[in-house]
Structures are given as C-alpha cells and as structure tokens.
Design a protein around this motif. Structure first.
Motif, PDB file in Angstrom:
ATOM      1  N   ASP A 211       0.664  -1.120  -0.042  1.00 25.25           N
ATOM      2  CA  ASP A 211       0.107   0.045  -0.064  1.00 25.25           C
ATOM      3  C   ASP A 211       0.887   1.058  -0.158  1.00 25.25           C
ATOM      4  OD1 ASP A 211      -2.315   1.180  -0.136  1.00 25.25           O
ATOM      5  OD2 ASP A 211      -3.079   1.107   2.070  1.00 25.25           O
ATOM      6  N   TYR A 212       0.248   2.201  -0.629  1.00 26.87           N
ATOM      7  CA  TYR A 212       1.125   3.799  -0.663  1.00 26.87           C
ATOM      8  C   TYR A 212       0.039   4.875  -0.770  1.00 26.87           C
ATOM      9  CZ  TYR A 212       0.157   2.939  -5.760  1.00 26.87           C
ATOM     10  OH  TYR A 212      -0.477   2.533  -6.804  1.00 26.87           O
ATOM     11  N   THR A 257      -2.864  -2.620  -5.343  1.00 30.36           N
ATOM     12  CA  THR A 257      -2.448  -2.620  -3.770  1.00 30.36           C
ATOM     13  C   THR A 257      -3.395  -3.755  -3.319  1.00 30.36           C
ATOM     14  OG1 THR A 257      -3.876  -0.774  -2.991  1.00 30.36           O
ATOM     15  CG2 THR A 257      -1.624  -0.383  -3.589  1.00 30.36           C
ATOM     16  N   PRO A 259      -5.380  -3.258  -0.534  1.00 28.84           N
ATOM     17  CA  PRO A 259      -6.892  -2.779  -0.517  1.00 28.84           C
ATOM     18  C   PRO A 259      -7.587  -2.488  -1.576  1.00 28.84           C
ATOM     19  CG  PRO A 259      -5.259  -1.609   0.806  1.00 28.84           C
ATOM     20  CD  PRO A 259      -4.496  -2.563   0.165  1.00 28.84           C
ATOM     21  N   GLN A 260      -6.801  -2.386  -2.684  1.00 24.21           N
ATOM     22  CA  GLN A 260      -7.442  -2.215  -4.182  1.00 24.21           C
ATOM     23  C   GLN A 260      -8.041  -3.499  -4.389  1.00 24.21           C
ATOM     24  OE1 GLN A 260      -4.463  -0.368  -6.169  1.00 24.21           O
ATOM     25  NE2 GLN A 260      -5.088   1.765  -5.661  1.00 24.21           N
TER      26      GLN A 260
END
Length: 459
Positions: A211-212, A257, A259-260
């Motif tokens: 994640d970013y 990511t 979460p995506q």
C-alpha cells in the motif's frame, strides 16, 4: 537426501575438522556462520587439492573451503537439484530449510542413481535458457510417463517448472529495471494457481503491491508499467502465450494494492454478471509465487469473509458454470468438438473444467484455502461436504482426464502440432474409452449436483 553433514565455524582448525570428518565418514563438511547458515563447503577433493602437504593443521577451515557454497531449497523439485549438480559439476549439494540452515545433503552419485539415463537428457536442458526449459517439459513428461509416473504427478512437475520460469523471468526483469518503489507479490491464477498446468498454458498473473498514498500513484505506476510489460513479454518469449483476455500484470486491473484488490473483489460480488463472473472464476484460484506471501494470504482471508457474507456471488458463478457440460452424447458416445471433418472431444472444456468449477464452488463456500482440485476434493471429504466414496471417484476421474489429455498433448507435440485439449477418443483402446466414459459420468453427476445446489435448478 542424506542427513546434514558435520558443520563448523569458519575459523575452526583444519586438524579438528579433518578428524571429525573422518570419524563421521563424511565426504564433505560445511562452514557455517553464527546462525548456522552455510557459508562454505570442504570436500575430499578440496582436501586433496588445497590441504594435503600445503596447509598446516592449525590453518582455519576458511583457508581451504569453497565459498560461497551452492545450495538448493528443501521444497525444490529433484529435477532442479539434478540440473544444478550437473551444470555445476558438483559432487555435493547442501539442502537448505527454514532460516537458511542445512537440513540434508544430496550426493551426486546417489541423486543421479534416482534418475533414469533417458531422463537426464531432458534434465540437462533445464539449466539452459527459458525457451529450452519450456521445450524440455514435453520430453521429460514423455520419459516419466513411459516409466509409469502418474499423470497427476507429471502435471504437478510441469506446473513447478512453469513457476520456476516465472521466477527466473521476474529476477531478470528486476535486474534490468532496478529496485521497485514499493514491494510486491507476484500471483498466478487459473490452472497455474491450481498447480494443474498442462503443456501450453497461457498467462494468468498479477501483482499485489504494498500500500502507498494516493499522491504517490503516478510516480509508482510509471515504474511498474514498463516493468510488467517486460515481465509479460519475457514470459511470452519463454513459451507462455499472452492471455487473450488481458489477465496479466501489465494490465492495471491486475496490478493493485491489497486494499484495491479487496475492493475489486467486493465490486465483483455486487455486480455478479458478465466480466465479473468470468474474472472471479479465474482470479479466485490465485496463489503467490514470488515476493512476500502474506498479502496473498490476507487477500484469501478477505475473499473467504466476503463469500460468507455474499453467497449470491457463488450462486451467480454456479449459474454461469451450468453451461459447462461433459463430453458425452445422450446415447453415451463422445461429443464431436473439433471444427471441420475431425471428431475429437475437448476433454479440458467438457471434462476437467466442470470438475474444477464444481470443486472450486464448494471449496470457496466452505472457506477452504487450497486451490488445487485434488486438494480441494480431499478437504471437502474431510469436512464432510462430500462422501469419501464420491471423493475417491472424483479423484479417479481427475486422474483419468489428466492422463488422457496429457497423452494426447504429447502425441501432438511429437507430430509437430501445438498441444491442445482435443482428444481423439476413437483412437483409444476399448478399456480406456470405457474408463473415460465412467470418469465423465462421475464428473457430470457431481457438477450437476453442485451447480444445482447453488442455483436451485436441478436440470
């Protein structure tokens, strides 16, 4: 493999090392660091070349050992170890377990004795370039099949070689493109995710990115675009055709990511039609093959929670899968699936796929993490979801179908044709045709029952 050899600190005097080596009747010893991880190896040849009449008894082990030491992982295939032994002209190959410690030793003579001479010709090709490795699969599978190795094991071997090729291509791409801006996990899906690849699978892969912040997206994505294009192109050059549906890491849909990815699965659960169902059938067999496996495990846990809360997605997948029929006519003959004058039957589309789809649905419903079809069937039987007798019949059906398709693919390959899944059932001996009919009937009964249990439509 034999037990792990004696291990010593690299500064141990050679007099002690040689005395302990003789007492253990060992042909090699390892030098290890403070965490017991191998850093060098001393063999009988090293002693003859570097120690005898050259070094004093007080000289340290590191003065005579070979470093760094070539090793193999405990979960590597024997084919990989043989390729390393022969390519490097090695006599000893330490086997490394968790934490990097030696857990055993492969000795050249004993290891090669476990492999037929005919097979060695194909194993040598596994140390060549990617295309040669892919080409060697067919010859190796044919040699092992002739020696009576079950087709199920051969498919596992082919899948293992394919995964190793994915890692080789990825390592080469990263060596060219440098350090990624965020860590990532390479996942494969479809037959590769199940470990059930036949001779010519296309690509089904993606990335789970660490994640970013959203503000960093442009900077990070601009690095991954050429990197993933090079990865998919490299796999195509190695013998994995590009996925016609674009299920590859170069497509942003399959490069997200964690979460995506979770939100993507949530969206499919809400949409439950068209591409969402097609993608679910392929993507839900994902597994990690390179990078940290934890994100893939977290995504699997999210999927299990999602399907528990949204059973309608499984019902929609089952409704779509009801179109998967088995390759038998109403009168018990084999269907004609070949365009033109031929009469061959597609035993992947009309045999393996209904079985794979039905086992997947039940496994996803019950939160079973395994992705392989046989592993899913075994787990379903342990959970009481299917009877032990039915599980045995389905395992036999899977083995029969895989064996029949693989033999046809090898025949096609030997004739210079592209291996496919169309099988000339008319050329099979009568007992084989009878066994194949029984396998397809078992798949038809199981798949109809499973699909109907989700949709309420028995026919």
């Amino acid at each position: 493999m034999s037990p792990a050899p004696p291990c010593f600190a690299a500064d141990t005097p050679l007099a002690q090392v040689l005395a302990d080596m003789a007492a253990a009747r060992a042909s090699a010893v390892l030098a290890v660091d403070g965490d017991a991880r191998p850093v060098g190896i001393l063999t009988e040849q090293d002693i003859a070349r570097r120690v005898a009449f050259r070094l004093s008894p007080e000289a340290p082990l590191h003065a005579a050992m070979t470093a760094p030491v070539t090793t193999c992982a405990e979960d590597a295939g024997l084919w990989q170890a043989v390729a390393v032994l022969r390519a490097g002209h090695l006599r000893h190959l330490p086997v490394i377990g968790a934490g990097g410690r030696c857990i055993g030793m492969l000795h050249r003579a004993e290891t090669l004795a476990a492999v037929s001479g005919r097979l060695l010709l194909h194993l040598d090709a596994l140390s060549g370039d990617d295309a040669a490795v892919k080409q060697a699969q067919a010859g190796m599978a044919a040699a092992l099949l002739a020696e009576g190795v079950p087709a199920r094991d051969l498919v596992g071997l082919v899948s293992g070689i394919n995964i190793d090729l994915h890692r080789r291509v990825l390592d080469r791409v990263l060596a060219t493109h440098g350090t990624p801006p965020v860590p990532f996990t390479l996942v494969v899906m479809g037959s590769a995710g199940r470990g059930e690849s036949l001779l010519r699978p296309d690509q089904d892969n993606g990335l789970i990115l660490a994640d970013y912040p959203d503000a960093e997206h442009d900077r990070i994505d601009v690095w991954f675009r050429p990197m993933t294009a090079a990865l998919n192109d490299g796999l195509a050059t190695a013998g994995f055709p590009l996925c016609p549906g674009g299920i590859m890491a170069l497509n942003p849909l399959w490069r997200k990511t964690l979460p995506q990815w979770c939100r993507q699965f949530d969206h499919w659960a809400r949409r439950r039609s068209g591409a969402a169902l097609l993608f679910s059938d392929i993507a839900f067999d994902f597994r990690a093959v390179a990078g940290d496996a934890a994100p893939a495990a977290a995504l699997r846990a999210h999927l299990s929670r999602l399907l528990s809360a949204s059973p309608a997605l499984l019902a929609a997948m089952a409704a779509q899968n009801q179109g998967l029929t088995v390759g038998l006519t109403l009168w018990g003959g084999f269907t004609d699936d070949e365009p033109g004058p031929g009469t061959r039957t597609d035993l992947k589309l009309h045999g393996l796929m209904p079985l794979v789809a039905a086992a997947r649905l039940l496994a996803l419903r019950d939160g079973i993490a395994e992705t392989g079809t046989i592993a899913r069937i075994d787990a379903l039987a342990r959970h009481g979801a299917i009877a032990a007798r039915e599980a045995a019949a389905l395992a036999d059906a899977f083995d029969r179908l895989v064996d029949t398709v693989l033999r046809q693919q090898l025949s096609d390959h030997a004739a210079g044709l592209q291996p496919g899944s169309l099988v000339d059932t008319g050329a099979l001996p009568k007992p084989a045709r009878t066994a194949l009919r029984d396998a397809l009937r078992a798949v038809r009964s199981f798949s109809r029952g499973v699909f109907g249990s989700f949709t309420g439509q028995l026919w």
